[in-house]
Design an enzyme around this catalytic site. Structure first.
Site, short mmCIF file in Angstrom:
data_model
loop_
_atom_site.label_atom_id
_atom_site.label_comp_id
_atom_site.label_asym_id
_atom_site.label_seq_id
_atom_site.Cartn_x
_atom_site.Cartn_y
_atom_site.Cartn_z
N GLU A 86 -1.84 -55.63 7.95
CA GLU A 86 -1.61 -55.44 6.50
C GLU A 86 -0.23 -55.96 6.11
OE1 GLU A 86 -4.17 -54.57 4.96
OE2 GLU A 86 -5.29 -53.01 6.01
N GLN A 88 0.66 -58.21 4.24
CA GLN A 88 0.87 -58.57 2.83
C GLN A 88 1.68 -57.51 2.10
OE1 GLN A 88 -2.11 -57.77 4.14
NE2 GLN A 88 -3.26 -56.41 2.80
N CYS A 180 -15.26 -68.87 -1.97
CA CYS A 180 -14.55 -70.13 -2.13
C CYS A 180 -13.96 -70.17 -3.55
CB CYS A 180 -15.48 -71.32 -1.88
SG CYS A 180 -16.69 -71.58 -3.19
ZN ZN Z 1 -18.77 -70.69 -2.52
#
Ligand code: ZN
Length: 190
Positions: A86, A88, A180
């Site tokens: 963790e 971040q 994405c």
């Molecule tokens: Zn995608």
């Protein structure tokens, strides 16, 4: 030379699994490791790094007040490598403290964390690690379309994408899905 590493990815890529495996490899050879994770809503002290595939290890926790260098220096005698999950949630100052662990204590530090939040913005700890780490490694996972997932959305209980709100949500019923960029834009209307 001991290095500062940053293994970054989006949600559910298996970072904790990789961390636990790497720590195990050290311990199997009789070398001690120190495991650290963010305290979040728990009190600093004892915590646990758990993987979705069912393995876990106890870990010390850090919060925004923790001096990472001092904490590790006190335990340096039997420590061949430090692992931070963790990552971040580290502050920029704490990332500099970890850089000093690598440089001055000569102990490698392996950090694992998310690169961006659900709004597509860098976490503070990740920004500092991207700037300072000696070695950057991407942990890959895929979108439902098969392309590499680099983004994450937060969904509410009805499955709607949430685009506003705090960077860290603890104890809510939201779920996170890795996508994405194209499908993230579709989901968030960006
Ligand atoms: Zn995608």
């Amino acid at each position: 030379m001991a290095k500062l590493y940053f293994h970054y990815s989006t949600m559910n890529a298996g970072k904790s699994t990789l961390l636990l495996q790497a720590s195990y490899n050290y311990r199997e050879r009789g070398m001690g490791t120190l495991l650290l994770t963010a305290a979040l809503d728990r009190r600093a002290g004892q915590g646990r790094i758990a993987s979705r595939i069912g393995i876990g290890e106890d870990a010390l926790t850090f919060d925004e007040a923790t001096d990472m260098f001092a904490l590790i220096q006190d335990r340096a005698a039997d420590c061949a490598c430090v692992f931070v999950d963790e990552a971040q949630f580290l502050s920029s100052a704490q990332v500099w403290q970890l850089a000093r662990v690598a440089d001055d204590l000569r102990i490698p530090v392996m950090c694992y964390g998310l690169r961006v939040d659900f709004r597509g913005e860098l976490f503070p700890g990740s920004a500092a690690l991207l700037a300072l780490a000696d070695d950057l490694r991407e942990v890959r996972t895929i979108c439902h379309c098969g392309k590499k997932a680099t983004m994450v959305i937060r969904r509410d209980e009805q499955g709607r994408a949430i685009t506003q709100g705090a960077q860290v949500q603890v104890g809510g019923n939201e779920t996170y899905v890795s996508l994405c960029r194209r499908h993230w834009r579709e989901a968030t209307g960006n």
